[in-house]
Scaffold this motif. Sequence first.
Motif, PDB file in Angstrom:
ATOM      1  N   LYS A   1       0.828  -1.200   0.000  1.00 32.89           N
ATOM      2  CA  LYS A   1       0.000   0.000   0.000  1.00 32.89           C
ATOM      3  C   LYS A   1       0.869   1.260   0.000  1.00 32.89           C
ATOM      4  O   LYS A   1       1.946   1.284   0.580  1.00 32.89           O
ATOM      5  N   LEU A   2       0.368   2.298  -0.646  1.00 29.31           N
ATOM      6  CA  LEU A   2       1.059   3.576  -0.619  1.00 29.31           C
ATOM      7  C   LEU A   2       1.062   4.126   0.801  1.00 29.31           C
ATOM      8  O   LEU A   2       0.091   3.972   1.541  1.00 29.31           O
ATOM      9  N   VAL A   3       2.151   4.759   1.186  1.00 25.43           N
ATOM     10  CA  VAL A   3       2.280   5.299   2.534  1.00 25.43           C
ATOM     11  C   VAL A   3       1.666   6.694   2.595  1.00 25.43           C
ATOM     12  O   VAL A   3       1.944   7.539   1.744  1.00 25.43           O
ATOM     13  N   ASP A   4       0.818   6.916   3.580  1.00 21.17           N
ATOM     14  CA  ASP A   4       0.306   8.253   3.875  1.00 21.17           C
ATOM     15  C   ASP A   4       1.096   8.767   5.075  1.00 21.17           C
ATOM     16  O   ASP A   4       0.804   8.410   6.215  1.00 21.17           O
ATOM     17  N   PHE A   5       2.113   9.592   4.808  1.00 19.08           N
ATOM     18  CA  PHE A   5       2.992  10.027   5.886  1.00 19.08           C
ATOM     19  C   PHE A   5       2.272  10.893   6.919  1.00 19.08           C
ATOM     20  O   PHE A   5       2.732  11.017   8.052  1.00 19.08           O
ATOM     21  N   LYS A   6       1.154  11.482   6.527  1.00 15.84           N
ATOM     22  CA  LYS A   6       0.403  12.297   7.473  1.00 15.84           C
ATOM     23  C   LYS A   6      -0.373  11.437   8.455  1.00 15.84           C
ATOM     24  O   LYS A   6      -0.583  11.800   9.606  1.00 15.84           O
ATOM     25  N   ARG A   7      -0.802  10.249   7.973  1.00 11.72           N
ATOM     26  CA  ARG A   7      -1.621   9.370   8.799  1.00 11.72           C
ATOM     27  C   ARG A   7      -0.817   8.231   9.423  1.00 11.72           C
ATOM     28  O   ARG A   7      -0.984   7.897  10.586  1.00 11.72           O
ATOM     29  N   ASP A   8       0.066   7.621   8.633  1.00 12.40           N
ATOM     30  CA  ASP A   8       0.814   6.448   9.097  1.00 12.40           C
ATOM     31  C   ASP A   8       2.073   6.873   9.855  1.00 12.40           C
ATOM     32  O   ASP A   8       2.701   7.864   9.511  1.00 12.40           O
ATOM     33  N   ARG A   9       2.432   6.100  10.836  1.00  9.68           N
ATOM     34  CA  ARG A   9       3.650   6.393  11.608  1.00  9.68           C
ATOM     35  C   ARG A   9       4.854   5.729  10.943  1.00  9.68           C
ATOM     36  O   ARG A   9       5.460   4.806  11.469  1.00  9.68           O
ATOM     37  N   ILE A  10       5.178   6.227   9.750  1.00 17.59           N
ATOM     38  CA  ILE A  10       6.288   5.708   8.965  1.00 17.59           C
ATOM     39  C   ILE A  10       7.336   6.801   8.842  1.00 17.59           C
ATOM     40  O   ILE A  10       7.021   7.952   8.548  1.00 17.59           O
TER      41      ILE A  10
END
Length: 305
Positions: A131-140
């Motif tokens: 899955k594409l990473v949502d840097f605003k939502r995911d803690r990546i």
Amino acid sequence: MGAVLPLLALRAFTETARLGSLKAAAEALGVTPGAVSQQIRLLEDRLGLALFVRERHGVRLTPAGASAYPGLLRAFDQIEKSLSLLESYSAQRTLTISTVPSFASSWLVPRIGRFSALHPDVEVRVEASSKLVDFKRDRIDVALRHGLGHYPGLATFRLMTPVLLPVASPALLANGPAITSPEDCLKYPLLQDSDRADWALWLQAHGVEAGAGAERGPSFEDDLLLLRAAGTGQGIALVQDTHAREDLESGRLVIALDRPWPARFAYYIVSRPDAVTRPEVQAFIDWVKAEAAESAQVPSMLAAH
């Protein structure tokens, strides 16, 4: 108004105003449209005025709602930024890396121990996901992604450009016709990528117009599945060299024909610009670049004869 701010209601109002729809706001907030409607109704009752005009295809702001919306949007944006800053402090020695499963299994995971040995104070977490990473939502903190390098608003560094190699089990090639040219691969079952495009492009790049024959055969979503299918003698797989290296070194697979061809996409390091300033993130980026450079210098394995 009382001292306690109705934050849930204000957030529901702001998201609805931003998206122009109760349903869209509910999806963004992870609740039901009824819950959003109830929060807005509570806010309107508390204020004694209407904030939206309900229309057939959504909602629009009243003059009162329109006057408050810009300030609330900025406020919630600032709250999110402040929360992200606090989370970065609380987990500043934890490094979470996201990449696709095939790259994690074949390239990153076998090497990540070397980074941990160099930086024992950094706790590393690897998440394997397509899955594409949502840097605003995911803690990546850092994502290693296979693509064209277009990641607007993010810090992006080119890591490596893999090549595609035709690989197969030694037993399959030993019992079948000899492969001395790209066209000879068509004498075997071709194991396809999910788009059924790589074989046609590889053959065309080597001067073979194979037509529909280049797109026949079972297809697989991921290189790991292609490698497993090839390892059990089901056909020839066209896979990235970085993914096939372990199977080639172990002898489970051999190169059917030593005609590498550049893949359509490259691997990129992707992160939020503010995250790159963290020492552990910059340390990982420097390390993974060095590993990729060293990996590119490893000579190709000998093709099967």
